[in-house]
Design a protein around this motif. Structure first.
Motif, PDB file in Angstrom:
ATOM      1  N   LEU A  39       0.830  -1.213   0.000  1.00 17.67           N
ATOM      2  CA  LEU A  39       0.000   0.000   0.000  1.00 17.67           C
ATOM      3  C   LEU A  39       0.861   1.259   0.000  1.00 17.67           C
ATOM      4  CD1 LEU A  39      -2.799  -1.003   2.543  1.00 17.67           C
ATOM      5  CD2 LEU A  39      -2.995  -0.823   0.060  1.00 17.67           C
ATOM      6  N   LEU A  40       1.963   1.229   0.747  1.00 14.95           N
ATOM      7  CA  LEU A  40       2.864   2.379   0.776  1.00 14.95           C
ATOM      8  C   LEU A  40       3.470   2.621  -0.609  1.00 14.95           C
ATOM      9  CD1 LEU A  40       4.365   4.558   2.361  1.00 14.95           C
ATOM     10  CD2 LEU A  40       6.099   2.843   2.916  1.00 14.95           C
ATOM     11  N   LEU A  41       3.877   1.561  -1.281  1.00 17.73           N
ATOM     12  CA  LEU A  41       4.421   1.706  -2.628  1.00 17.73           C
ATOM     13  C   LEU A  41       3.380   2.283  -3.579  1.00 17.73           C
ATOM     14  CD1 LEU A  41       6.736   1.254  -4.627  1.00 17.73           C
ATOM     15  CD2 LEU A  41       5.891  -1.094  -4.941  1.00 17.73           C
ATOM     16  N   LEU A  42       2.134   1.844  -3.441  1.00 13.29           N
ATOM     17  CA  LEU A  42       1.059   2.384  -4.274  1.00 13.29           C
ATOM     18  C   LEU A  42       0.857   3.872  -4.022  1.00 13.29           C
ATOM     19  CD1 LEU A  42      -1.301   2.003  -6.256  1.00 13.29           C
ATOM     20  CD2 LEU A  42      -2.717   1.327  -4.305  1.00 13.29           C
ATOM     21  N   LEU A  43       0.902   4.280  -2.760  1.00  9.60           N
ATOM     22  CA  LEU A  43       0.738   5.691  -2.432  1.00  9.60           C
ATOM     23  C   LEU A  43       1.897   6.529  -2.967  1.00  9.60           C
ATOM     24  CD1 LEU A  43      -0.578   5.457   1.236  1.00  9.60           C
ATOM     25  CD2 LEU A  43      -1.872   6.052  -0.807  1.00  9.60           C
ATOM     26  N   VAL A  44       3.095   5.976  -2.955  1.00  8.35           N
ATOM     27  CA  VAL A  44       4.243   6.688  -3.517  1.00  8.35           C
ATOM     28  C   VAL A  44       4.053   6.918  -5.015  1.00  8.35           C
ATOM     29  CG1 VAL A  44       6.700   6.474  -4.044  1.00  8.35           C
ATOM     30  CG2 VAL A  44       5.872   5.942  -1.758  1.00  8.35           C
ATOM     31  N   VAL A  45       3.576   5.892  -5.704  1.00 10.26           N
ATOM     32  CA  VAL A  45       3.324   6.032  -7.142  1.00 10.26           C
ATOM     33  C   VAL A  45       2.252   7.085  -7.403  1.00 10.26           C
ATOM     34  CG1 VAL A  45       2.481   4.829  -9.196  1.00 10.26           C
ATOM     35  CG2 VAL A  45       4.078   3.688  -7.657  1.00 10.26           C
ATOM     36  N   THR A  73       8.808  16.894 -16.506  1.00 10.37           N
ATOM     37  CA  THR A  73       9.950  16.421 -15.717  1.00 10.37           C
ATOM     38  C   THR A  73      10.240  17.360 -14.561  1.00 10.37           C
ATOM     39  OG1 THR A  73      10.912  15.328 -17.646  1.00 10.37           O
ATOM     40  CG2 THR A  73      12.390  15.818 -15.808  1.00 10.37           C
ATOM     41  N   ASP A  74      10.174  18.668 -14.811  1.00 10.29           N
ATOM     42  CA  ASP A  74      10.399  19.632 -13.735  1.00 10.29           C
ATOM     43  C   ASP A  74       9.345  19.499 -12.636  1.00 10.29           C
ATOM     44  OD1 ASP A  74      12.610  20.612 -15.022  1.00 10.29           O
ATOM     45  OD2 ASP A  74      11.546  22.264 -15.999  1.00 10.29           O
ATOM     46  N   VAL A  75       8.099  19.263 -13.027  1.00  9.88           N
ATOM     47  CA  VAL A  75       7.028  19.101 -12.039  1.00  9.88           C
ATOM     48  C   VAL A  75       7.295  17.881 -11.154  1.00  9.88           C
ATOM     49  CG1 VAL A  75       4.591  18.531 -11.752  1.00  9.88           C
ATOM     50  CG2 VAL A  75       5.276  20.311 -13.373  1.00  9.88           C
ATOM     51  N   VAL A  76       7.693  16.777 -11.784  1.00 16.60           N
ATOM     52  CA  VAL A  76       7.927  15.555 -11.022  1.00 16.60           C
ATOM     53  C   VAL A  76       9.160  15.687 -10.137  1.00 16.60           C
ATOM     54  CG1 VAL A  76       8.489  13.099 -11.199  1.00 16.60           C
ATOM     55  CG2 VAL A  76       6.769  14.096 -12.703  1.00 16.60           C
ATOM     56  N   ARG A  77      10.248  16.206 -10.691  1.00 14.37           N
ATOM     57  CA  ARG A  77      11.508  16.257  -9.964  1.00 14.37           C
ATOM     58  C   ARG A  77      11.546  17.349  -8.903  1.00 14.37           C
ATOM     59  NH1 ARG A  77      16.649  14.456 -11.826  1.00 14.37           N
ATOM     60  NH2 ARG A  77      16.469  12.668 -13.220  1.00 14.37           N
ATOM     61  N   GLN A  78      10.976  18.507  -9.187  1.00  9.91           N
ATOM     62  CA  GLN A  78      11.107  19.644  -8.287  1.00  9.91           C
ATOM     63  C   GLN A  78       9.942  19.783  -7.305  1.00  9.91           C
ATOM     64  OE1 GLN A  78      13.925  21.335  -8.234  1.00  9.91           O
ATOM     65  NE2 GLN A  78      14.671  20.107  -9.953  1.00  9.91           N
ATOM     66  N   PRO A  82      10.129  15.598  -4.210  1.00  9.57           N
ATOM     67  CA  PRO A  82      10.493  16.083  -2.867  1.00  9.57           C
ATOM     68  C   PRO A  82       9.338  16.010  -1.876  1.00  9.57           C
ATOM     69  CG  PRO A  82      11.348  17.564  -4.543  1.00  9.57           C
ATOM     70  CD  PRO A  82      10.441  16.601  -5.243  1.00  9.57           C
ATOM     71  N   ARG A  83       8.124  16.330  -2.341  1.00 18.51           N
ATOM     72  CA  ARG A  83       6.962  16.245  -1.456  1.00 18.51           C
ATOM     73  C   ARG A  83       6.760  14.818  -0.957  1.00 18.51           C
ATOM     74  NH1 ARG A  83       1.586  16.996  -4.609  1.00 18.51           N
ATOM     75  NH2 ARG A  83       2.295  14.953  -5.333  1.00 18.51           N
ATOM     76  N   THR A  84       6.908  13.851  -1.851  1.00 18.54           N
ATOM     77  CA  THR A  84       6.732  12.450  -1.474  1.00 18.54           C
ATOM     78  C   THR A  84       7.807  11.999  -0.496  1.00 18.54           C
ATOM     79  OG1 THR A  84       5.730  11.997  -3.628  1.00 18.54           O
ATOM     80  CG2 THR A  84       6.528  10.116  -2.359  1.00 18.54           C
ATOM     81  N   SER A 207       3.565  21.827   6.305  1.00 21.02           N
ATOM     82  CA  SER A 207       3.302  21.517   4.911  1.00 21.02           C
ATOM     83  C   SER A 207       4.408  20.624   4.367  1.00 21.02           C
ATOM     84  CB  SER A 207       3.220  22.805   4.079  1.00 21.02           C
ATOM     85  OG  SER A 207       3.071  22.506   2.706  1.00 21.02           O
ATOM     86  N   LEU A 208       4.043  19.816   3.372  1.00 22.43           N
ATOM     87  CA  LEU A 208       5.019  18.997   2.665  1.00 22.43           C
ATOM     88  C   LEU A 208       5.415  19.607   1.325  1.00 22.43           C
ATOM     89  CD1 LEU A 208       3.448  15.446   3.223  1.00 22.43           C
ATOM     90  CD2 LEU A 208       5.234  16.558   4.571  1.00 22.43           C
ATOM     91  N   ALA A 209       4.701  20.634   0.912  1.00 25.52           N
ATOM     92  CA  ALA A 209       4.942  21.233  -0.403  1.00 25.52           C
ATOM     93  C   ALA A 209       6.011  22.310  -0.309  1.00 25.52           C
ATOM     94  CB  ALA A 209       3.645  21.829  -0.951  1.00 25.52           C
ATOM     95  N   GLY A 210       6.606  22.598  -1.464  1.00 28.65           N
ATOM     96  CA  GLY A 210       7.582  23.674  -1.541  1.00 28.65           C
ATOM     97  C   GLY A 210       8.923  23.353  -0.929  1.00 28.65           C
ATOM     98  N   ARG A 211       9.231  22.095  -0.730  1.00 21.45           N
ATOM     99  CA  ARG A 211      10.510  21.705  -0.138  1.00 21.45           C
ATOM    100  C   ARG A 211      11.501  21.358  -1.250  1.00 21.45           C
ATOM    101  NH1 ARG A 211       7.842  23.979   3.119  1.00 21.45           N
ATOM    102  NH2 ARG A 211       7.266  23.184   5.173  1.00 21.45           N
ATOM    103  N   GLU A 212      12.724  21.806  -1.092  1.00 21.86           N
ATOM    104  CA  GLU A 212      13.746  21.557  -2.098  1.00 21.86           C
ATOM    105  C   GLU A 212      14.303  20.148  -1.952  1.00 21.86           C
ATOM    106  OE1 GLU A 212      16.664  24.536  -1.582  1.00 21.86           O
ATOM    107  OE2 GLU A 212      15.343  26.199  -2.177  1.00 21.86           O
ATOM    108  N   PRO A 213      14.748  19.548  -3.071  1.00 20.64           N
ATOM    109  CA  PRO A 213      15.307  18.184  -2.978  1.00 20.64           C
ATOM    110  C   PRO A 213      16.523  18.106  -2.065  1.00 20.64           C
ATOM    111  CG  PRO A 213      14.805  18.759  -5.264  1.00 20.64           C
ATOM    112  CD  PRO A 213      14.630  20.004  -4.466  1.00 20.64           C
ATOM    113  N   GLU A 214      17.308  19.194  -1.992  1.00 23.27           N
ATOM    114  CA  GLU A 214      18.492  19.173  -1.131  1.00 23.27           C
ATOM    115  C   GLU A 214      18.126  19.017   0.344  1.00 23.27           C
ATOM    116  OE1 GLU A 214      17.845  21.393  -3.421  1.00 23.27           O
ATOM    117  OE2 GLU A 214      19.346  20.925  -4.974  1.00 23.27           O
TER     118      GLU A 214
END
Length: 303
Positions: A39-45, A73-78, A82-84, A207-214
């Protein structure tokens, strides 16, 4: 000579419930963990696939392994990845920290905020904005982490003072006192600085949004060390749950276990609070649900 068993005795023996074998319970728990992992893997996807921007699974897969410079790609990566990752890191940290806190204090209603972690992190953020003049999120993350760590140390020193040592009741009272004091400091600083109040209000929501990958790379080592310490404490905490005297008889080192537990909670809560803000409720409810599913054994509850 012993009398042969009567028919009533034979029926009573037949009706007596037989204990469930340990192997069967372990198999059920292991199967349940596999289901939860699926279920966790499904939620990650789903978290990396679904959003305001329509994307296909193929685009998500390509974005994870190849940066072609496209908007998808930018939406997924940036944004989504990071949110996930922050969600996974924060959820694991708060859930495990709550489990450790409830085991150490022997209080099923204890949560990570009991040690003043949220109050310490918030006070450090207010100090960084209103006094030091910081504005970048990356700098405030480390202020938040250091504030949470220092507050936990202060609470433990206060709770350990006296002959009784760091008992669960003393730690809870020390955490409540420090949290109340820091709340007054936060209120005083934010009243005189509107900019500090505006930013703190945004940060306190969490919030989980707006966090940088670093950010994930920077805080992941702290979460990993905290999780390892918590897992190593599973057996001593199981003994401690039976009471201090019986725990000592079973070989548990009470003082060392409590110190290690405080370190684990500090690392986990400090990192999660710095990454996503002071998120409440997770550290309280998740351990209760996990204990309801697996039973009281902390080796399974932590997993």
């Amino acid at each position: 000579m012993t009398a042969p068993p009567t028919a009533l005795g034979r029926r009573s023996a037949a009706r007596k419930p037989q204990p469930e074998p340990t192997a069967v319970r372990s198999a059920l728990r292991g199967g349940g963990l596999l289901v939860l992992a699926g279920l966790l893997l499904l939620l990650v996807v789903l978290s990396t696939w679904i959003g305001t921007k329509d994307t296909t699974l193929g685009q998500v897969w390509t974005a994870l392994w190849n940066d072609d410079g496209s908007y998808a790609t930018d939406v997924v990566r940036q944004l989504r990845l990071p949110r996930t990752l922050v969600g996974l890191m924060t959820g694991a940290a708060l859930g495990v920290a709550g489990t450790v806190m409830q085991a150490v204090t022997r209080n099923p209603l204890a949560d990570p905020g009991l040690l003043g972690v949220n109050a310490g992190a918030s006070a450090a953020v207010v100090f960084g904005i209103g006094v030091v003049g910081l504005a970048g999120f990356g700098s405030l993350v480390w202020f938040s982490f250091v504030g949470a760590a220092l507050t936990t140390v202060i609470v433990y020193v206060l709770g350990a003072s006296g002959r009784a040592g760091p008992t669960p009741v003393r730690l809870a009272l020390a955490g409540a006192a420090v949290s109340a004091s820091l709340s007054g400091v936060i209120a005083g600083l934010t009243v005189f600085d509107s900019a500090t109040y505006d930013y703190l209000r945004f940060w306190m929501v969490g919030s989980l949004a707006g966090r940088e990958p670093e950010l994930v790379v920077q805080l992941l080592p702290f979460v990993a060390v905290g999780l390892v310490i918590a897992l190593l404490l599973a057996r001593p905490l199981n003994s401690l749950a039976l009471g201090e005297e019986l725990g000592r008889a079973l070989g548990a080192r009470i003082a060392r276990t409590r110190i290690a537990a405080v370190i684990a909670v500090t690392l986990l809560c400090g990192a999660s609070t710095a990454a996503a803000g002071p998120i409440a409720f997770v550290g309280l409810v998740v351990p209760l649900v996990a204990r309801w599913l697996t039973g009281p054994d902390l080796r399974w509850v932590l997993a």
